[in-house]
Design an enzyme around this catalytic site. Structure first.
Site, PDB file in Angstrom:
ATOM      1  N   HIS A 194       0.831  -1.203   0.000  1.00  0.00           N
ATOM      2  CA  HIS A 194       0.000   0.000   0.000  1.00  0.00           C
ATOM      3  C   HIS A 194       0.867   1.255   0.000  1.00  0.00           C
ATOM      4  O   HIS A 194       0.533   2.254  -0.637  1.00  0.00           O
ATOM      5  CB  HIS A 194      -0.917  -0.001   1.220  1.00  0.00           C
ATOM      6  CG  HIS A 194      -2.074  -0.940   1.092  1.00  0.00           C
ATOM      7  ND1 HIS A 194      -2.814  -1.029  -0.056  1.00  0.00           N
ATOM      8  CD2 HIS A 194      -2.611  -1.826   1.962  1.00  0.00           C
ATOM      9  CE1 HIS A 194      -3.769  -1.935   0.106  1.00  0.00           C
ATOM     10  NE2 HIS A 194      -3.664  -2.432   1.320  1.00  0.00           N
ATOM     11  N   GLU A 437       0.328 -14.395 -26.798  1.00  0.00           N
ATOM     12  CA  GLU A 437       1.489 -14.566 -25.919  1.00  0.00           C
ATOM     13  C   GLU A 437       2.007 -16.001 -25.904  1.00  0.00           C
ATOM     14  O   GLU A 437       2.846 -16.352 -25.067  1.00  0.00           O
ATOM     15  CB  GLU A 437       1.166 -14.099 -24.498  1.00  0.00           C
ATOM     16  CG  GLU A 437      -0.103 -14.704 -23.930  1.00  0.00           C
ATOM     17  CD  GLU A 437      -0.494 -14.085 -22.599  1.00  0.00           C
ATOM     18  OE1 GLU A 437       0.343 -13.450 -21.950  1.00  0.00           O
ATOM     19  OE2 GLU A 437      -1.669 -14.260 -22.208  1.00  0.00           O
ATOM     20  N   ASP A 461       5.525 -12.789 -22.160  1.00  0.00           N
ATOM     21  CA  ASP A 461       5.297 -14.233 -22.171  1.00  0.00           C
ATOM     22  C   ASP A 461       5.640 -14.833 -23.531  1.00  0.00           C
ATOM     23  O   ASP A 461       6.154 -15.951 -23.610  1.00  0.00           O
ATOM     24  CB  ASP A 461       3.835 -14.550 -21.806  1.00  0.00           C
ATOM     25  CG  ASP A 461       3.646 -14.669 -20.300  1.00  0.00           C
ATOM     26  OD1 ASP A 461       4.660 -14.651 -19.569  1.00  0.00           O
ATOM     27  OD2 ASP A 461       2.491 -14.769 -19.851  1.00  0.00           O
ATOM     28  N   CYS A 508       1.596  -4.826 -25.591  1.00  0.00           N
ATOM     29  CA  CYS A 508       1.474  -4.371 -24.208  1.00  0.00           C
ATOM     30  C   CYS A 508       2.564  -4.970 -23.312  1.00  0.00           C
ATOM     31  O   CYS A 508       2.443  -4.940 -22.096  1.00  0.00           O
ATOM     32  CB  CYS A 508       0.095  -4.712 -23.646  1.00  0.00           C
ATOM     33  SG  CYS A 508      -0.306  -6.463 -23.694  1.00  0.00           S
TER      34      CYS A 508
END
Length: 564
Positions: A194, A437, A461, A508
């Site tokens: 966080h 991928e 990947d 991406c």
């Protein structure tokens, strides 16, 4: 004068800050068993219940403050704490400890929390393990209320302040939003803690995982936080301050330059435009997406929404609210939402129920979702409903055949019929894309294009599976090569398949985030790239500095089609 000392940690939010230390201390845990008379058990249980009720009220007040200062997405981090207060395991174990000791509620609570914390620590997934910080924060709050101590004050004082703590949680968000907090240091936490998420959202330089920082820090003394190098300098001397000031000026200049260029198109010298979008994992990253001028979200990794809710699954409404917030904030640009991609290195115990011998090649992503409709169907319904409010697009990960896409579309059509019957607004023609991928997907991109609305190359990947290399394995990671000829030829075949079928295709993976390989992708015909928000400025500069024909020459040389 004190001698400067440097502590190394993990730079989780870039930039350099100089300021006076504010050490945030969390103490007050009982150190030894605290027995009570048998006739005091009922009273201790009442005190425990009263502390939980008071904690609920505090969190509600704090949540409202965070909504006002940082927005709903940051405030939602507190929801996990609210749920933990009523966790049956925590309540039951604590009450049992009070009765069996018999012990005070404080001691019984400490023992119950310790048992749950050990389970968190045993979890392999970093993001899920770091949610143990929520438990610790709930524990501190309850212990303070049981001891009748007042709430701890926010960061006080004037001037640049470096907050140093063992760990900072969502409850500290309101404190961090104060304008004079310029740097953050925490003993614990990684890139998905966080502390890291909030620091990045607020643009505050931060270092986490700096073990021993809170013990070394003295409130009021000077410190330098370098979120680029992941270092903290305590009691800096004149030379250290000079270097810090130069680093801070360079960072401010860099941020200003990126901000100035945020509205410039990523257009080559000869007028070819490339659309740059952002990859994100949390809605809290949306301010950075807007700050760096992304043209929408090219990849939202929804698995972190699942991890936040674990061991429960996100409800349809939680999916809907999250995706609606994302698409409305990036409008008029699109938001591409990837369906659950857990599996492989991201081990999600409560869903997978077992250990696979080779999870990277096992039950993951679309394979898992098609076998577990209770995971997939609420997500599809939430996506279709959110798409009624903006340009939402669905992306399927780890596809190896068109049959998987057809099956997902069949389920989507069933859920659309259900939404129609329930009278809920939704988008019937939700665009469905396929993530390329795996080598199988790359080599059958023409068939996948026939059942898809768009394609997206997940190069991380794809490179690993094409080269049979685990880039996290130091013994073979040197073989992970984005410029491998086999990889480049696969990418080109996907681009050509998309061109023949008239579909859009994006990248991406990390290749899109590197200015050099982004230029290569431009030369191969890619016109849409998605990357971490902070990478957008450098890639935009690289594209604006090149001629598309020069990029094509670079690509041809890399593909071995031209001397070079």
């Amino acid at each position: 004068m004190s001698v400067p000392s440097i502590l190394r940690g993990l730079g989780v939010s870039p930039g350099v800050a100089v300021g006076r230390i504010l050490r945030v201390e969390r103490s007050g845990l009982p150190e030894t068993p605290q027995p009570i008379p048998a006739n005091a058990v009922a009273l201790e249980i009442e005190r425990f219940d009263a502390a939980r009720a008071a904690a609920r009220a505090e969190i509600a007040r704090l949540r409202e403050r965070v909504v006002q200062t940082l927005g709903e997405s940051c405030a939602s981090m507190l929801d996990a704490q609210r749920l933990m207060l009523d966790d049956p395991g925590l309540v039951r174990t604590t009450v049992r400890g009070i009765e069996r000791g018999p012990f005070t509620a404080a001691w019984a609570l400490r023992e119950a929390v310790a048992g749950i914390a050990r389970k968190f620590e045993a979890i392999e997934d970093l993001h899920f393990r770091e949610r143990g910080g929520d438990l610790e924060e709930v524990h501190r709050r309850l212990q303070r209320l049981l001891a009748d101590r007042p709430e701890e004050p926010d960061a006080e004082g004037e001037g640049p302040t470096i907050v140093v703590a063992r760990e900072l949680g969502p409850s500290d968000a309101a404190m961090l939003s104060r304008s004079h907090v310029t740097g953050i240091v925490a003993d614990l936490g990684g890139v998905t803690s966080h502390t890291a998420i909030l620091a990045r959202a607020l643009g505050i330089p931060a270092v986490t995982g700096a073990s021993g920082a809170s013990a070394r820090a003295r409130s009021g003394s000077l410190a330098v936080v370098d979120g680029d190098s992941g270092t903290v300098t305590f009691d800096p001397d004149r030379e250290a301050l000079r270097r810090a000031e130069l680093g801070r000026e360079a960072w401010i200049s860099r941020e200003a330059r990126i901000a100035e260029g945020r509205d410039l198109p990523a257009t080559t010298k000869d007028g070819v435009e490339v659309i740059l979008r952002a990859n994100i994992e949390f809605a809290e990253e949306l301010p950075a997406v807007l700050r760096f001028g992304a043209r929408g979200i090219g990849l939202y990794r929804s698995e972190f929404l699942f991890l936040e809710r674990a061991p429960a699954l996100p409800s349809e409404d939680e999916h809907y609210r999250t995706y609606r917030e994302i698409c409305e904030k990036v409008a008029p640009h699109p938001a591409v939402i990837r369906t659950l991609d857990l599996g492989g290195e991201k081990y999600f115990h409560e869903v997978l129920h077992g250990v696979e011998s080779n999870p990277s090649l096992g039950l993951r992503a679309i394979r898992l979702c098609l076998q577990r409709p209770e995971i997939l169907r609420p997500q599809l319904r939430g996506l279709a409903r959110a798409a009624a409010h903006g340009d939402v697009r669905l992306l399927i990960p780890f596809v190896t055949s068109d049959g998987e896409v057809r099956e997902l579309r069949r389920i989507l059509a069933e859920e659309a019929a259900g939404l129609r019957g329930e009278g809920k607004p939704f988008r019937a023609d939700l665009p469905v894309g396929v993530m390329i991928e795996t080598p199988a997907a790359a080599l059958t991109a023409d068939r996948l294009a026939g059942v898809s609305d768009f394609l997206s190359l997940g190069t991380n990947d794809l490179i690993q599976y094409a080269l049979a290399v685990d880039r996290g394995n130091s013994a073979v990671s040197y073989l992970y090569d984005p410029l491998n000829l086999g990889v480049l030829r696969m990418i080109r075949s996907v681009v050509e398949a998309a061109r023949r079928t008239g579909l859009g295709v994006a990248v991406c993976g990390e290749m899109a985030a590197d200015p050099a390989t982004a230029t290569l992708l431009l030369g191969m015909g890619l016109r849409e790239l998605s990357m971490p928000p902070r990478a957008i400025g450098a890639v935009r500069d690289a594209i604006r500095a090149v001629d598309s024909r020069a990029a094509e020459t670079i690509a041809a040389q890399a593909l071995g089609e031209q001397g070079g």
